[in-house]
Write a protein that holds these residues in place. Structure first.
Motif, PDB file in Angstrom:
ATOM      1  N   GLU A  42      21.533   1.777 -30.927  1.00 28.68           N
ATOM      2  CA  GLU A  42      20.779   3.017 -30.741  1.00 28.68           C
ATOM      3  C   GLU A  42      19.801   3.238 -31.892  1.00 28.68           C
ATOM      4  O   GLU A  42      18.637   3.583 -31.675  1.00 28.68           O
ATOM      5  CB  GLU A  42      21.753   4.193 -30.637  1.00 28.68           C
ATOM      6  CG  GLU A  42      21.081   5.501 -30.339  1.00 28.68           C
ATOM      7  CD  GLU A  42      22.091   6.610 -30.063  1.00 28.68           C
ATOM      8  OE1 GLU A  42      21.741   7.517 -29.299  1.00 28.68           O
ATOM      9  OE2 GLU A  42      23.222   6.563 -30.605  1.00 28.68           O
ATOM     10  N   ASP A  52      15.231   6.943 -24.655  1.00 33.53           N
ATOM     11  CA  ASP A  52      16.572   6.822 -24.077  1.00 33.53           C
ATOM     12  C   ASP A  52      16.512   7.214 -22.602  1.00 33.53           C
ATOM     13  O   ASP A  52      16.169   8.343 -22.264  1.00 33.53           O
ATOM     14  CB  ASP A  52      17.544   7.732 -24.831  1.00 33.53           C
ATOM     15  CG  ASP A  52      18.996   7.544 -24.409  1.00 33.53           C
ATOM     16  OD1 ASP A  52      19.243   7.012 -23.304  1.00 33.53           O
ATOM     17  OD2 ASP A  52      19.880   7.935 -25.188  1.00 33.53           O
ATOM     18  N   THR A  54      19.257   6.376 -20.493  1.00 40.52           N
ATOM     19  CA  THR A  54      20.613   6.069 -20.055  1.00 40.52           C
ATOM     20  C   THR A  54      20.942   6.847 -18.783  1.00 40.52           C
ATOM     21  O   THR A  54      20.774   8.062 -18.735  1.00 40.52           O
ATOM     22  CB  THR A  54      21.630   6.414 -21.158  1.00 40.52           C
ATOM     23  OG1 THR A  54      21.282   5.671 -22.340  1.00 40.52           O
ATOM     24  CG2 THR A  54      23.053   6.087 -20.738  1.00 40.52           C
ATOM     25  N   SER A  56      23.051   8.765 -15.834  1.00 43.35           N
ATOM     26  CA  SER A  56      24.180   9.690 -15.926  1.00 43.35           C
ATOM     27  C   SER A  56      25.423   9.153 -15.229  1.00 43.35           C
ATOM     28  O   SER A  56      26.532   9.565 -15.520  1.00 43.35           O
ATOM     29  CB  SER A  56      23.799  11.046 -15.343  1.00 43.35           C
ATOM     30  OG  SER A  56      23.366  10.887 -14.010  1.00 43.35           O
ATOM     31  N   THR A  76      29.092   2.892 -19.117  1.00 47.10           N
ATOM     32  CA  THR A  76      27.707   2.963 -18.643  1.00 47.10           C
ATOM     33  C   THR A  76      26.803   2.511 -19.782  1.00 47.10           C
ATOM     34  O   THR A  76      26.928   3.011 -20.909  1.00 47.10           O
ATOM     35  CB  THR A  76      27.352   4.406 -18.232  1.00 47.10           C
ATOM     36  OG1 THR A  76      28.195   4.789 -17.151  1.00 47.10           O
ATOM     37  CG2 THR A  76      25.893   4.523 -17.818  1.00 47.10           C
ATOM     38  N   PRO A  77      25.927   1.557 -19.531  1.00 50.02           N
ATOM     39  CA  PRO A  77      25.134   1.007 -20.632  1.00 50.02           C
ATOM     40  C   PRO A  77      24.143   2.007 -21.208  1.00 50.02           C
ATOM     41  O   PRO A  77      23.531   2.775 -20.475  1.00 50.02           O
ATOM     42  CB  PRO A  77      24.389  -0.160 -19.975  1.00 50.02           C
ATOM     43  CG  PRO A  77      24.292   0.225 -18.537  1.00 50.02           C
ATOM     44  CD  PRO A  77      25.563   0.973 -18.238  1.00 50.02           C
ATOM     45  N   LYS A  78      24.023   1.999 -22.528  1.00 48.77           N
ATOM     46  CA  LYS A  78      22.949   2.753 -23.175  1.00 48.77           C
ATOM     47  C   LYS A  78      21.669   2.016 -22.818  1.00 48.77           C
ATOM     48  O   LYS A  78      21.571   0.799 -22.999  1.00 48.77           O
ATOM     49  CB  LYS A  78      23.130   2.798 -24.688  1.00 48.77           C
ATOM     50  CG  LYS A  78      24.257   3.687 -25.147  1.00 48.77           C
ATOM     51  CD  LYS A  78      24.009   5.154 -24.868  1.00 48.77           C
ATOM     52  CE  LYS A  78      23.006   5.753 -25.826  1.00 48.77           C
ATOM     53  NZ  LYS A  78      22.805   7.204 -25.599  1.00 48.77           N
ATOM     54  N   THR A  79      20.705   2.736 -22.302  1.00 48.81           N
ATOM     55  CA  THR A  79      19.493   2.114 -21.768  1.00 48.81           C
ATOM     56  C   THR A  79      18.262   2.720 -22.409  1.00 48.81           C
ATOM     57  O   THR A  79      18.160   3.939 -22.533  1.00 48.81           O
ATOM     58  CB  THR A  79      19.444   2.298 -20.229  1.00 48.81           C
ATOM     59  OG1 THR A  79      20.685   1.849 -19.674  1.00 48.81           O
ATOM     60  CG2 THR A  79      18.309   1.522 -19.611  1.00 48.81           C
ATOM     61  N   TYR A  80      17.347   1.842 -22.809  1.00 41.41           N
ATOM     62  CA  TYR A  80      16.136   2.269 -23.504  1.00 41.41           C
ATOM     63  C   TYR A  80      14.913   1.633 -22.860  1.00 41.41           C
ATOM     64  O   TYR A  80      14.977   0.533 -22.322  1.00 41.41           O
ATOM     65  CB  TYR A  80      16.198   1.888 -24.990  1.00 41.41           C
ATOM     66  CG  TYR A  80      17.333   2.573 -25.686  1.00 41.41           C
ATOM     67  CD1 TYR A  80      17.164   3.835 -26.241  1.00 41.41           C
ATOM     68  CD2 TYR A  80      18.586   1.981 -25.755  1.00 41.41           C
ATOM     69  CE1 TYR A  80      18.224   4.488 -26.852  1.00 41.41           C
ATOM     70  CE2 TYR A  80      19.647   2.627 -26.368  1.00 41.41           C
ATOM     71  CZ  TYR A  80      19.461   3.876 -26.916  1.00 41.41           C
ATOM     72  OH  TYR A  80      20.496   4.520 -27.513  1.00 41.41           O
ATOM     73  N   GLU A  91      12.732  -2.709 -20.617  1.00 42.82           N
ATOM     74  CA  GLU A  91      13.941  -1.897 -20.498  1.00 42.82           C
ATOM     75  C   GLU A  91      15.093  -2.724 -21.063  1.00 42.82           C
ATOM     76  O   GLU A  91      15.251  -3.886 -20.706  1.00 42.82           O
ATOM     77  CB  GLU A  91      14.189  -1.575 -19.029  1.00 42.82           C
ATOM     78  CG  GLU A  91      15.213  -0.503 -18.816  1.00 42.82           C
ATOM     79  CD  GLU A  91      15.280  -0.071 -17.363  1.00 42.82           C
ATOM     80  OE1 GLU A  91      16.326  -0.307 -16.739  1.00 42.82           O
ATOM     81  OE2 GLU A  91      14.277   0.482 -16.859  1.00 42.82           O
ATOM     82  N   GLU A  93      19.290  -2.761 -21.827  1.00 44.43           N
ATOM     83  CA  GLU A  93      20.589  -2.158 -21.540  1.00 44.43           C
ATOM     84  C   GLU A  93      21.639  -2.770 -22.464  1.00 44.43           C
ATOM     85  O   GLU A  93      21.730  -3.993 -22.576  1.00 44.43           O
ATOM     86  CB  GLU A  93      20.999  -2.413 -20.091  1.00 44.43           C
ATOM     87  CG  GLU A  93      20.126  -1.710 -19.080  1.00 44.43           C
ATOM     88  CD  GLU A  93      20.541  -2.051 -17.657  1.00 44.43           C
ATOM     89  OE1 GLU A  93      20.990  -1.136 -16.947  1.00 44.43           O
ATOM     90  OE2 GLU A  93      20.419  -3.232 -17.270  1.00 44.43           O
ATOM     91  N   TYR A  94      22.427  -1.911 -23.098  1.00 43.17           N
ATOM     92  CA  TYR A  94      23.516  -2.330 -23.969  1.00 43.17           C
ATOM     93  C   TYR A  94      24.837  -1.984 -23.281  1.00 43.17           C
ATOM     94  O   TYR A  94      25.228  -0.821 -23.242  1.00 43.17           O
ATOM     95  CB  TYR A  94      23.437  -1.621 -25.321  1.00 43.17           C
ATOM     96  CG  TYR A  94      22.199  -1.966 -26.121  1.00 43.17           C
ATOM     97  CD1 TYR A  94      22.194  -3.047 -27.002  1.00 43.17           C
ATOM     98  CD2 TYR A  94      21.039  -1.213 -25.994  1.00 43.17           C
ATOM     99  CE1 TYR A  94      21.067  -3.368 -27.735  1.00 43.17           C
ATOM    100  CE2 TYR A  94      19.899  -1.520 -26.727  1.00 43.17           C
ATOM    101  CZ  TYR A  94      19.918  -2.599 -27.588  1.00 43.17           C
ATOM    102  OH  TYR A  94      18.798  -2.914 -28.312  1.00 43.17           O
TER     103      TYR A  94
END
Length: 197
Positions: A42, A52, A54, A56, A76-80, A91, A93-94
């Protein structure tokens, strides 16, 4: 004199096209993958100026992209999302385990930049996607060695195709790089999945 100008132009284009890939292969995300937490990821994304996005609700990743041999329960992946060099929408995704916050999979996706109008019919620059794909392939080979699997369908496909390369050897990072496209509409998308079992 023209020859010197041409050579310096070619070298500049190569360096510019490879520069954004350095972020992927920084020690924090690639060499030190075992210690990458979602909090570190992050911070890196904030430093890059990413937004961010991400979701829901839960998002999963298929076994064809990440075999998940250890059966981790992924959050749920943290997405940027950010614009890369005014060429691509990137994009990232972690996928991580919530029990220890360790990132288990990173998935990058490069798509065409959208115009201000969603009905913008600009033609996709397929050449920039090929340059990006080849640059990533070269860097992955330098980090992970020779690939275990190569599939090239774009040369012969009349319509939709997937070109893919997998690095599955050794105990270090694994990677799957692929480009999806259509030779009829010139659609292109590149994905890179990096993980360690």
């Amino acid at each position: 004199m023209r020859k010197k100008f041409y050579i310096s132009t070619v070298i500049s284009v190569i360096l510019i096209s490879c520069a954004p890939n350095k972020e992927i292969f920084e020690a924090e995300r690639f060499a030190d993958f075992n210690n990458l937490t979602v909090q570190k990821a992050e911070k890196l994304e904030i430093d890059f100026g990413s937004k961010d996005i991400t979701p829901s609700r839960g998002v999963s990743i298929g076994e064809s992209l990440y075999p998940n041999k250890n059966k981790y329960k992924l959050a749920t992946p943290k997405t940027y999302q950010r614009i890369e060099k005014n060429k691509f929408n990137l994009e990232t995704e972690y996928f991580y385990t919530s029990t220890d916050s360790l990132v288990r999979v990173i998935m990058y996706e490069w798509t065409e930049l959208q115009g201000k109008n969603r009905f913008d019919s600009r033609k996709t620059d397929t050449k920039k996607f090929r340059i990006k794909y080849d640059g990533l392939k070269k860097q992955l080979k330098s980090k992970l060695g020779e690939p275990s699997f190569i599939e090239v369908a774009s040369d012969t496909a009349k319509s939709n195709f997937r070109d893919g390369i997998k690095w599955l050897n050794g105990n270090e990072n694994k990677a799957y790089l692929f480009m999806l496209g259509s030779n009829t509409s010139n659609y292109r998308k590149i994905r890179l999945v990096i993980y360690r079992e």
